[in-house]
Scaffold this motif. Sequence first.
Motif, PDB file in Angstrom:
ATOM      1  N   PRO A 122       0.824  -1.196   0.000  1.00 35.10           N
ATOM      2  CA  PRO A 122       0.000   0.000   0.000  1.00 35.10           C
ATOM      3  C   PRO A 122       0.869   1.261   0.000  1.00 35.10           C
ATOM      4  CG  PRO A 122       0.061  -0.929   2.192  1.00 35.10           C
ATOM      5  CD  PRO A 122       0.811  -1.871   1.296  1.00 35.10           C
ATOM      6  N   THR A 126       0.869   0.281   6.416  1.00 40.09           N
ATOM      7  CA  THR A 126       0.097  -0.094   7.602  1.00 40.09           C
ATOM      8  C   THR A 126       0.501  -1.510   8.012  1.00 40.09           C
ATOM      9  OG1 THR A 126      -1.707  -1.130   6.380  1.00 40.09           O
ATOM     10  CG2 THR A 126      -1.883   1.243   6.748  1.00 40.09           C
ATOM     11  N   THR A 128      -1.826  -3.724   8.524  1.00 35.87           N
ATOM     12  CA  THR A 128      -2.940  -4.596   8.167  1.00 35.87           C
ATOM     13  C   THR A 128      -2.916  -5.063   6.718  1.00 35.87           C
ATOM     14  OG1 THR A 128      -4.307  -2.657   7.690  1.00 35.87           O
ATOM     15  CG2 THR A 128      -4.448  -3.578   9.912  1.00 35.87           C
ATOM     16  N   GLU A 129      -2.414  -4.247   5.799  1.00 33.29           N
ATOM     17  CA  GLU A 129      -2.410  -4.631   4.388  1.00 33.29           C
ATOM     18  C   GLU A 129      -1.023  -5.140   3.996  1.00 33.29           C
ATOM     19  OE1 GLU A 129      -3.503  -2.856  -0.033  1.00 33.29           O
ATOM     20  OE2 GLU A 129      -3.804  -1.614   1.712  1.00 33.29           O
ATOM     21  N   PRO A 130      -0.958  -6.331   3.437  1.00 30.19           N
ATOM     22  CA  PRO A 130       0.362  -6.868   3.078  1.00 30.19           C
ATOM     23  C   PRO A 130       0.989  -6.095   1.923  1.00 30.19           C
ATOM     24  CG  PRO A 130      -1.370  -8.323   2.293  1.00 30.19           C
ATOM     25  CD  PRO A 130      -2.038  -7.254   3.112  1.00 30.19           C
ATOM     26  N   ARG A 131       2.298  -6.051   1.920  1.00 31.08           N
ATOM     27  CA  ARG A 131       3.063  -5.404   0.862  1.00 31.08           C
ATOM     28  C   ARG A 131       2.869  -6.162  -0.450  1.00 31.08           C
ATOM     29  NH1 ARG A 131       9.426  -4.838   1.824  1.00 31.08           N
ATOM     30  NH2 ARG A 131       8.558  -4.080   3.762  1.00 31.08           N
ATOM     31  N   HIS A 132       2.633  -5.421  -1.526  1.00 34.88           N
ATOM     32  CA  HIS A 132       2.507  -6.026  -2.843  1.00 34.88           C
ATOM     33  C   HIS A 132       2.782  -4.980  -3.917  1.00 34.88           C
ATOM     34  CE1 HIS A 132      -1.487  -4.316  -2.042  1.00 34.88           C
ATOM     35  NE2 HIS A 132      -1.634  -4.230  -3.361  1.00 34.88           N
TER      36      HIS A 132
END
Length: 141
Positions: A122, A126, A128-132
């Motif tokens: 993201p 954060t 909560t959201e995985p890295r991609h």
Amino acid sequence: MSAGLLAGISDIAARAWPEECCGLLIAAADQPRTITRFVAADNVAFDRKRTFEIDPHVLLATHRAVRDRNEIIVGCYHSHPNGDCQPSQTDLSRAEEGGFLWLILATGANGVIESGLYRRMPEIVTDTEPRHFMVCKLVAA
């Protein structure tokens, strides 16, 4: 990004094969969605056929230069000499800055095969959201 800029980066990538090339993507601070220039860097990685590391002297000098020119570093580029322009697991693990662009050029013995542009997500880091990576449209104007 102009077609000329992409051609310049592609030329560097083709000449670097079978090793990876690398560098930085620069934009005006008030128009960060348009890459206006690039800064080539020596790949100082131990194994340049499998990974890249931007010369830290170039990185520091570029940070100073863009600040003085009202520009920002919006991303990096590097080549994959295995002919695949998809981000690798190593790329993802090293993509620390949210929103940073990664231009990857797939190279082979005959030059650049294809290229892809990706944004590290993201954008706001954060827990909560995985890295991609998100695929971006590369528009050569």
